[in-house]
Structures are given as C-alpha cells and as structure tokens.
Scaffold this active site. Structure first.
Site, PDB file in Angstrom:
ATOM      1  N   VAL A 183       4.848   4.886  -4.208  1.00  0.00           N
ATOM      2  CA  VAL A 183       4.708   4.301  -5.541  1.00  0.00           C
ATOM      3  C   VAL A 183       3.592   5.003  -6.306  1.00  0.00           C
ATOM      4  O   VAL A 183       3.742   5.363  -7.484  1.00  0.00           O
ATOM      5  CB  VAL A 183       4.455   2.787  -5.453  1.00  0.00           C
ATOM      6  CG1 VAL A 183       3.992   2.228  -6.799  1.00  0.00           C
ATOM      7  CG2 VAL A 183       5.719   2.059  -5.004  1.00  0.00           C
TER       8      VAL A 183
ATOM      9  N   GLN B 200       0.828  -1.212   0.000  1.00  0.00           N
ATOM     10  CA  GLN B 200       0.000   0.000   0.000  1.00  0.00           C
ATOM     11  C   GLN B 200       0.866   1.269   0.000  1.00  0.00           C
ATOM     12  O   GLN B 200       0.600   2.226   0.721  1.00  0.00           O
ATOM     13  CB  GLN B 200      -0.943  -0.021   1.195  1.00  0.00           C
ATOM     14  CG  GLN B 200      -2.117  -0.964   1.047  1.00  0.00           C
ATOM     15  CD  GLN B 200      -3.059  -0.538  -0.073  1.00  0.00           C
ATOM     16  OE1 GLN B 200      -3.239   0.641  -0.349  1.00  0.00           O
ATOM     17  NE2 GLN B 200      -3.661  -1.527  -0.727  1.00  0.00           N
ATOM     18  N   SER B 201       1.871   1.287  -0.847  1.00  0.00           N
ATOM     19  CA  SER B 201       2.830   2.386  -0.878  1.00  0.00           C
ATOM     20  C   SER B 201       2.227   3.680  -1.415  1.00  0.00           C
ATOM     21  O   SER B 201       1.764   3.746  -2.559  1.00  0.00           O
ATOM     22  CB  SER B 201       4.035   2.002  -1.730  1.00  0.00           C
ATOM     23  OG  SER B 201       4.894   3.098  -1.917  1.00  0.00           O
ATOM     24  N   ASN B 202       2.258   4.730  -0.592  1.00  0.00           N
ATOM     25  CA  ASN B 202       1.899   6.070  -1.062  1.00  0.00           C
ATOM     26  C   ASN B 202       2.941   6.587  -2.050  1.00  0.00           C
ATOM     27  O   ASN B 202       2.621   7.286  -3.012  1.00  0.00           O
ATOM     28  CB  ASN B 202       1.817   7.042   0.116  1.00  0.00           C
ATOM     29  CG  ASN B 202       0.769   6.664   1.135  1.00  0.00           C
ATOM     30  OD1 ASN B 202      -0.363   6.361   0.775  1.00  0.00           O
ATOM     31  ND2 ASN B 202       1.138   6.665   2.401  1.00  0.00           N
TER      32      ASN B 202
END
Length: 345
Positions: free
Chosen positions: A79, A75-77
C-alpha cells in the site's frame, strides 16, 4: 522474454545491488551467501512491490485511470509503495487495510507504514480480519467508477500476471549481475506471501531456461496451498511471457516452518534473524516478510540443506519501515536512567 512488449514506467532505482554477505556466511559456517537488495528500490523507502508497480501503473495509464485502488494488511508495504507510485504519475490513491493483527498496541495502526500512508496523503479504510480483501477492493473500485471516476484496481501485493512481470524482469537483472561477477547462483531464497514475487521469479527463470532453484519461505499459507497459489500465477505469467512449454509444478518450492503465530505476527526466529543480520551485515529486515524469509534461510543452512560450495542469494523484499510498529517486541530493555541494559554492563 523481450519485456519491452509490455507497457512499463520507471519508478525505482535499478539495478539493485547484489552483495556478498561474508560475515553472515562465516557466522553460519555454511555456503556462500549473497543478498539481492530489493529493499533499495527507492520508492518511499523501497521494497519488492516497486518492480511490480512499474508494469501495473503503466497498465493503469494505458487504460486512462486517474486513481489507484489497492488493499493490504495494516502494515502493508505494498500500500505504501502504491501510494508513492500514484504521486509520481499524478494519480490519487485509496487503500483498504485489513486488521489481521489484533494483538499489538494501538500505535500499530498509526506508526510504521501507516504513518507513511498518511504522509503520502493516501486515504485508507480498515476492514476486519478474514474478509476477502480483493473482493472488497473491487467493490470500492466499481463504486467509484459508477460515480464517474476512473479507478484502476491493483490486487494485494500487486500479485497478478502483469505485476509478476516485475520479477521476471528481476531475473534478467540478477543473472546479468551474476555473469558480470562470474558468479554461479545455485538457489534463490525469499519470503513468499501473495505469490507474485515467487511466481515472477520462477516464470522468468523458466523462460530463460536458467537452472536456478527458487525456495519460498511462506509467511502465511500452508505449504501445499502456497505451492498451488504460486504455480497458478507462475503458469499464467509464463503464458503471458510466451515461454515455451508448460511450467512444471515441481519448480515451485515452499517451506512453511516459519509462519509463526500467523501473518503479520512477529516470530521468535524472525526476531532473531533481524538481530543477526543487523549485527553481522548492518542490513535491516522487517518482521512480516523478510525476517521470516531470513529465518528460513538460516534454519536451512544450519540443517545442512545446502552444500558448502554453493552460492545462495537471499532476495530482500524490503519493509524495514514496519519495524517501528513492532517496537514493543524489538526494543532493548531500558534502565532507569534511559540507557540499555547492555550499555550498563
């Protein structure tokens, strides 16, 4: 600091608001609380990585790149914002996602930020938890370069000296706003993970000789490890800025009481912080970063760590788009008719 010396491209909506939080301040009965709204940077729902990407993407353009490669957790912000930035400058983007969280429903890998990665047409590959993701990202970059591509690798969180310039710039913006409001800031509190945000803040304040303390609430590493990580990067950023004198290690303040079960895993006090801020100030936090940072701030206020006459700024690093991936932990209990239990009372 004269940041115009460094290549930069406009990607976000700046300056972000600096707002008072009167209802939260009253509810906690402590110092006067403010919030720096870096959840409002505008890049595909915004977040703190946008400031870093303005410098990193400009460096990629300078080097003739045609593709951005990066990595992050599922759930990378970071990326999501990197994929959005690539679109704005006509580049492709590819990402590696680490499966650090394995206790969530299958939808965890298809909703929230991952859904936005899909919408932004950013191809991604998963990697198992615990691998060296920067090493994996650099290997993919070299593979694409060997095949004739022109990739540019951005480390996790955009956390290197070039990326940290984004938060040295934020310091200039924040202190100007404070001066305009006749506001003396005593401390800045925020969630600290890959170290770039805290390192940039500390390096920028050091370069400006501004006496504002920065307290990082760790979302992953133990206190001493995080202090080491932040200090290393802050010193490198300070050198890049050309600041006078060494950057003392004692400028790095970190607490590690709110990591919970681990990175990416929602904590009980973090969920409570999400609900408290939403129900006092109508501001949404994310479970991975900003909720744990706010939980740290709330705990420090309740423990009397700040004087009543102090002004504390919480730096909101964004990420509310990840809330949907944590629906099973955040949604209100449902009645048989579909309404909530609270509505039935």
């Amino acid at each position: 600091m004269h940041l115009a010396r460094f290549p930069r491209i406009a990607l976000g909506h700046f300056p972000t608001p600096l707002e008072k939080m009167p209802r939260l301040s009253a509810a906690l009965g402590g110092p006067t609380l403010y919030i720096k709204r870096d959840d409002c940077t505008g890049l595909a729902t915004g977040g703190n990585k946008t400031r870093k990407l303005e410098f990193l993407v400009a460096d990629a353009i300078k080097q003739g790149a045609d593709m951005l490669i990066t990595q992050g957790a599922t759930q990378s912000n970071h990326v999501r914002q990197t994929a959005a930035a690539a679109i704005l400058v006509g580049m492709k983007c590819r990402a590696l996602l680490e499966r650090r969280v394995t206790t969530m429903p299958a939808s965890y890998e298809s909703t929230g930020n991952v859904l936005l990665d899909d919408i932004l047409d950013c191809p991604y590959e998963f990697r198992p938890g615990g691998v060296d993701m920067n090493k994996e990202g650099m290997a993919l970059t070299e593979k694409l370069r060997a095949a004739g591509g022109k990739p540019y690798f951005i480390p996790g969180g955009g956390s290197n000296p070039i990326g940290a310039l984004g938060y040295a710039s934020c310091v200039q913006e924040l202190t100007y706003q404070a001066d305009q409001q006749n506001l003396r800031i005593h401390r800045i509190v925020h969630a600290t993970g890959s170290a770039g945000t805290q390192a940039g803040l500390v390096a920028g304040l050091h370069a400006l000789n501004a006496p504002i303390e920065v307290i990082g609430v760790s979302v992953r590493a133990k206190r001493e490890t995080q202090i080491d990580n932040v200090h290393r990067l802050a010193a490198q950023t300070s050198e890049l800025l050309g600041a006078r004198g060494d950057l003392p290690r004692n400028l790095i303040q970190v607490i590690d009481d709110h990591v919970g079960a681990g990175y990416g895993q929602a904590s009980e006090d973090g969920i409570a912080a999400i609900r408290m801020l939403a129900r006092t100030e109508s501001i949404l936090l994310d479970p991975v970063y900003s909720a744990k940072g706010m939980a740290g701030l709330i705990a420090m206020v309740r423990a009397g760590k700040f004087k009543k006459d102090e002004n504390i700024v919480f730096l909101h690093t964004g990420g509310a788009s990840a809330l949907y991936a944590y629906e099973s932990l955040l949604a209100a209990p449902r009645q048989k008719d579909g309404g909530t239990a609270a509505a039935a009372r």
